[in-house]
Write a protein that holds these residues in place. Structure first.
Motif, PDB file in Angstrom:
ATOM      1  N   THR A   7      94.413  72.057  67.675  1.00  0.00           N
ATOM      2  CA  THR A   7      93.640  70.836  67.428  1.00  0.00           C
ATOM      3  C   THR A   7      93.986  69.828  68.528  1.00  0.00           C
ATOM      4  OG1 THR A   7      95.425  69.883  66.131  1.00  0.00           O
ATOM      5  CG2 THR A   7      93.758  71.146  64.924  1.00  0.00           C
ATOM      6  N   PRO A   8      93.194  68.760  68.685  1.00  0.00           N
ATOM      7  CA  PRO A   8      93.595  67.700  69.615  1.00  0.00           C
ATOM      8  C   PRO A   8      95.014  67.199  69.317  1.00  0.00           C
ATOM      9  CG  PRO A   8      91.315  67.401  68.991  1.00  0.00           C
ATOM     10  CD  PRO A   8      91.834  68.527  68.142  1.00  0.00           C
ATOM     11  N   LYS A   9      95.329  67.048  68.017  1.00  0.00           N
ATOM     12  CA  LYS A   9      96.684  66.625  67.636  1.00  0.00           C
ATOM     13  C   LYS A   9      97.714  67.652  68.099  1.00  0.00           C
ATOM     14  CE  LYS A   9      99.515  65.949  63.454  1.00  0.00           C
ATOM     15  NZ  LYS A   9      99.477  65.787  61.978  1.00  0.00           N
ATOM     16  N   GLY A  10      97.427  68.940  67.885  1.00  0.00           N
ATOM     17  CA  GLY A  10      98.347  69.998  68.292  1.00  0.00           C
ATOM     18  C   GLY A  10      98.584  70.002  69.791  1.00  0.00           C
ATOM     19  N   ILE A  11      97.527  69.736  70.570  1.00  0.00           N
ATOM     20  CA  ILE A  11      97.656  69.675  72.035  1.00  0.00           C
ATOM     21  C   ILE A  11      98.606  68.544  72.421  1.00  0.00           C
ATOM     22  CG2 ILE A  11      96.422  69.229  74.204  1.00  0.00           C
ATOM     23  CD1 ILE A  11      93.950  70.557  72.907  1.00  0.00           C
ATOM     24  N   HIS A  12      98.455  67.401  71.767  1.00  0.00           N
ATOM     25  CA  HIS A  12      99.290  66.243  72.100  1.00  0.00           C
ATOM     26  C   HIS A  12     100.752  66.492  71.728  1.00  0.00           C
ATOM     27  CE1 HIS A  12      99.673  61.998  73.222  1.00  0.00           C
ATOM     28  NE2 HIS A  12     100.565  61.912  72.248  1.00  0.00           N
ATOM     29  N   VAL A  13     100.981  67.100  70.568  1.00  0.00           N
ATOM     30  CA  VAL A  13     102.348  67.430  70.132  1.00  0.00           C
ATOM     31  C   VAL A  13     102.973  68.427  71.108  1.00  0.00           C
ATOM     32  CG1 VAL A  13     103.672  68.603  68.319  1.00  0.00           C
ATOM     33  CG2 VAL A  13     101.973  66.883  67.705  1.00  0.00           C
ATOM     34  N   LEU A  14     102.181  69.419  71.528  1.00  0.00           N
ATOM     35  CA  LEU A  14     102.671  70.403  72.504  1.00  0.00           C
ATOM     36  C   LEU A  14     103.006  69.722  73.825  1.00  0.00           C
ATOM     37  CD1 LEU A  14     103.138  73.413  73.271  1.00  0.00           C
ATOM     38  CD2 LEU A  14     100.745  73.494  73.968  1.00  0.00           C
ATOM     39  N   GLU A  15     102.165  68.771  74.246  1.00  0.00           N
ATOM     40  CA  GLU A  15     102.411  68.066  75.500  1.00  0.00           C
ATOM     41  C   GLU A  15     103.732  67.292  75.444  1.00  0.00           C
ATOM     42  OE1 GLU A  15      99.842  65.398  78.595  1.00  0.00           O
ATOM     43  OE2 GLU A  15      99.695  64.820  76.498  1.00  0.00           O
ATOM     44  N   ARG A  16     104.002  66.639  74.319  1.00  0.00           N
ATOM     45  CA  ARG A  16     105.265  65.894  74.174  1.00  0.00           C
ATOM     46  C   ARG A  16     106.458  66.840  74.260  1.00  0.00           C
ATOM     47  NH1 ARG A  16     105.219  60.751  72.473  1.00  0.00           N
ATOM     48  NH2 ARG A  16     107.215  60.918  71.418  1.00  0.00           N
ATOM     49  N   PHE A  17     106.334  68.012  73.649  1.00  0.00           N
ATOM     50  CA  PHE A  17     107.419  69.006  73.677  1.00  0.00           C
ATOM     51  C   PHE A  17     107.648  69.514  75.100  1.00  0.00           C
ATOM     52  CE2 PHE A  17     108.588  73.537  73.586  1.00  0.00           C
ATOM     53  CZ  PHE A  17     109.818  73.458  72.950  1.00  0.00           C
ATOM     54  N   CYS A  18     106.557  69.824  75.786  1.00  0.00           N
ATOM     55  CA  CYS A  18     106.676  70.361  77.152  1.00  0.00           C
ATOM     56  C   CYS A  18     107.249  69.312  78.110  1.00  0.00           C
ATOM     57  CB  CYS A  18     105.314  70.847  77.653  1.00  0.00           C
ATOM     58  SG  CYS A  18     104.729  72.321  76.799  1.00  0.00           S
ATOM     59  N   THR A  19     106.841  68.059  77.928  1.00  0.00           N
ATOM     60  CA  THR A  19     107.377  66.986  78.765  1.00  0.00           C
ATOM     61  C   THR A  19     108.871  66.822  78.531  1.00  0.00           C
ATOM     62  OG1 THR A  19     105.248  65.857  78.677  1.00  0.00           O
ATOM     63  CG2 THR A  19     107.132  64.533  79.331  1.00  0.00           C
ATOM     64  N   ARG A  20     109.271  66.871  77.264  1.00  0.00           N
ATOM     65  CA  ARG A  20     110.695  66.716  76.910  1.00  0.00           C
ATOM     66  C   ARG A  20     111.549  67.847  77.471  1.00  0.00           C
ATOM     67  NH1 ARG A  20     115.284  67.372  75.758  1.00  0.00           N
ATOM     68  NH2 ARG A  20     116.520  66.519  74.051  1.00  0.00           N
ATOM     69  N   ASN A  21     110.982  69.058  77.528  1.00  0.00           N
ATOM     70  CA  ASN A  21     111.766  70.226  77.926  1.00  0.00           C
ATOM     71  C   ASN A  21     111.435  70.766  79.313  1.00  0.00           C
ATOM     72  OD1 ASN A  21     113.424  70.987  75.397  1.00  0.00           O
ATOM     73  ND2 ASN A  21     111.389  70.586  74.586  1.00  0.00           N
ATOM     74  N   GLY A  22     110.574  70.075  80.060  1.00  0.00           N
ATOM     75  CA  GLY A  22     110.280  70.488  81.427  1.00  0.00           C
ATOM     76  C   GLY A  22     109.553  71.812  81.533  1.00  0.00           C
ATOM     77  N   ILE A  23     108.646  72.088  80.594  1.00  0.00           N
ATOM     78  CA  ILE A  23     107.893  73.349  80.603  1.00  0.00           C
ATOM     79  C   ILE A  23     106.580  73.129  81.343  1.00  0.00           C
ATOM     80  CG2 ILE A  23     106.725  75.063  79.147  1.00  0.00           C
ATOM     81  CD1 ILE A  23     108.860  74.232  76.983  1.00  0.00           C
ATOM     82  N   ALA A  24     106.308  73.970  82.330  1.00  0.00           N
ATOM     83  CA  ALA A  24     105.107  73.776  83.157  1.00  0.00           C
ATOM     84  C   ALA A  24     104.328  75.078  83.322  1.00  0.00           C
ATOM     85  CB  ALA A  24     105.506  73.216  84.517  1.00  0.00           C
ATOM     86  N   SER A  25     104.271  75.905  82.268  1.00  0.00           N
ATOM     87  CA  SER A  25     103.508  77.158  82.345  1.00  0.00           C
ATOM     88  C   SER A  25     102.036  76.858  82.607  1.00  0.00           C
ATOM     89  CB  SER A  25     103.637  77.937  81.026  1.00  0.00           C
ATOM     90  OG  SER A  25     104.995  78.079  80.673  1.00  0.00           O
ATOM     91  N   ALA A  26     101.403  77.694  83.433  1.00  0.00           N
ATOM     92  CA  ALA A  26     100.019  77.439  83.858  1.00  0.00           C
ATOM     93  C   ALA A  26      99.063  77.372  82.675  1.00  0.00           C
ATOM     94  CB  ALA A  26      99.584  78.528  84.838  1.00  0.00           C
ATOM     95  N   HIS A  27      99.195  78.315  81.702  1.00  0.00           N
ATOM     96  CA  HIS A  27      98.244  78.344  80.588  1.00  0.00           C
ATOM     97  C   HIS A  27      98.425  77.129  79.673  1.00  0.00           C
ATOM     98  CE1 HIS A  27     101.755  79.949  78.523  1.00  0.00           C
ATOM     99  NE2 HIS A  27     101.124  79.852  77.374  1.00  0.00           N
ATOM    100  N   VAL A  28      99.677  76.647  79.546  1.00  0.00           N
ATOM    101  CA  VAL A  28      99.938  75.470  78.714  1.00  0.00           C
ATOM    102  C   VAL A  28      99.400  74.216  79.409  1.00  0.00           C
ATOM    103  CG1 VAL A  28     101.744  74.025  77.708  1.00  0.00           C
ATOM    104  CG2 VAL A  28     101.941  76.508  77.603  1.00  0.00           C
TER     105      VAL A  28
END
Length: 454
Positions: A97-118
């Motif tokens: 969902t749009p909410k799920g995308i935003h939550v995932l973005e916060r997690f990736c920013t916090r943990n330095g995850i930069a996978s292409a598909h994400v």
């Protein structure tokens, strides 16, 4: 989500990007691998950077994995492309969902995850980039229910102007725009009906779940009930409860005059003289920003606003680090005071948490690298890259790390007090919502021991 391919899947006659099937999700959760890379200075040569990769593995039975997926669905992190309500069919197609995308973005920013598909799904036009990040009690994990916090949520819920949407469909994309309020229906006020705008319970509960970090549908009922109890909204039909919110389409609510004032739709009365703090003669103004920062950090409603401001100004990591060090300090004190046979294991876990904090905020090139003094950064790098030997050395390392974290936390506190907090209190979007802050800061200053003021 990070370890799922999120590829295109066919649904009827078209391909839907960034999707996954029930089977892919359940299989992935059954044997989940999560890898994280950290860059750190080489302990033997500070000019070189060493990259270490940590892989964490989880495993769970299929029924448990299906149950976890169902929780993701209830929390509005994922949604069915086909209108399904459970994960029983292996080939059912799902998307964030749009909410799920935003939550995932916060997690990736916090943990330095930069996978292409994400990155691709985060860069898509379905990312709302606006979500009400709710503050929770660190001990109970429950949402804060103080009146100021509820009023802030209500302002976001109603919006700065009325959202007079014509559509009333059950589309899963109805609430993907989180920077506007809930859908409202306009009425012409009459002698029987003094109100102008109404909405129904289902839309309200949907908006609260879709546009905030709530994870349980019961939380939306909780917040809706608090809207009622604070007289921000009221039921159109007086036979419906004025205290218990009902998240159904058949029950309609209207925004009260008090609710419109809180939302900023109506001009508020001039503040009473008691709201304006008298200037102190004992030097409170000299350090007022430090006092304000202390009060903001401790008050969940002002902290919620401050986090929004920091996110807009691209420095949310300062507040996140400060709060995470507070949590770490609680864990650290429990570890060193532990009298049980598991003390060594507790210390090891606390030291592991310290490395997580360091890699997220303090290591050179970390995803949320903080602006701290060079000598302190060097001390941290030297300490964190030094090998840990026996149990006694591990305890000594933990004590040293805790001391350095405290210094870094103090440094960030000073930075917030001198830079972001003065800008925050003067910002036109937030200034009107910070009434009482200066009075609280003055009270906090007066309560301090005389030695702490100098």
């Amino acid at each position: 989500m990070v370890s799922l391919p999120l590829s295109a899947h066919r649904v009827r006659f078209r391909m839907i990007d960034y999707t996954f099937t029930s089977d892919e999700a359940i299989t992935n959760l059954g044997s989940l691998k999560f890898s994280q890379s950290n860059r750190m200075p080489d302990p033997k040569d500070a000019s070189r950077v060493v990259t270490t990769t940590t892989t964490t593995t989880f495993s769970m039975a299929k029924e448990m994995a299906r149950s976890v997926c169902q929780k993701f669905l209830e929390a509005k992190f994922v949604e069915s492309v086909e209108g399904k309500t459970d994960f029983m069919n292996k080939s059912s197609v799902w998307q964030l969902t749009p909410k799920g995308i935003h939550v995932l973005e916060r997690f990736c920013t916090r943990n330095g995850i930069a996978s292409a598909h994400v990155k691709a799904v985060m860069d898509s036009n379905r990312n709302p980039r606006q979500l009400v990040i709710l503050e929770r009690n660190t001990d109970t994990d429950k949402l804060h229910h103080d009146e100021q916090t509820i009023e802030i949520i209500f302002r976001r819920f109603i919006g700065t102007t009325a959202n007079e949407a014509q559509s009333d469909s059950d589309s899963i994309h109805e609430f993907s725009k989180c920077d506007i309020g809930v859908k409202l229906v306009k009425h012409r006020p009459s002698s029987q009906r003094q109100f102008e705008y109404t909405f129904h319970g289902r839309n309200a509960a949907q908006w609260l779940m879709d546009c905030s970090t709530m994870v349980d549908p019961r939380e939306s009922i909780e917040i809706g009930s608090l809207f009622l109890q604070l007289k921000l909204i009221a039921p159109v039909d007086p036979r419906n409860s004025e205290h218990q919110f009902q998240p159904v389409k058949q029950v309609h609510y209207y925004i009260t005059a008090h609710g419109e004032r809180i939302a900023g739709w109506l001009l508020e009365q001039a503040p009473l003289s008691g709201d304006i703090p008298a200037k102190s003669r004992d030097g409170v103004a000299r350090d007022s920003n430090s006092n304000r920062t202390n009060v903001i950090i401790r008050n969940p409603s002002w902290r919620l606003l401050y986090r929004e401001f920091l996110k807009d100004t691209m420095c949310e990591e300062n507040l996140s680090f400060y709060l995470e060090v507070q949590d770490f300090n609680r864990q650290y004190k429990q570890a060193i005071n532990d009298k049980s046979d598991n003390k060594v294991e507790t210390i090891r876990e606390t030291l592991a948490a310290a490395y997580g904090l360091y890699n997220a905020f303090l290591a050179p090139g970390s995803p949320n690298e903080l602006n701290i003094d060079h000598s302190l950064r060097t001390q941290l790098a030297t300490r964190m890259t030094r090998a840990v030997g026996d149990d006694a050395a591990m305890l000594q390392s933990l004590n040293e790390v805790a001391g350095l974290f405290e210094k870094a936390q103090q440094s960030i506190f000073k930075l917030m007090s001198s830079d972001s907090v003065p800008k925050f209190v003067k910002h036109p979007k937030y200034a009107s919502q910070l009434r009482g802050l200066d009075a609280a800061a003055a009270s906090a200053y007066v309560a301090l021991p005389a030695a702490s003021r100098s």
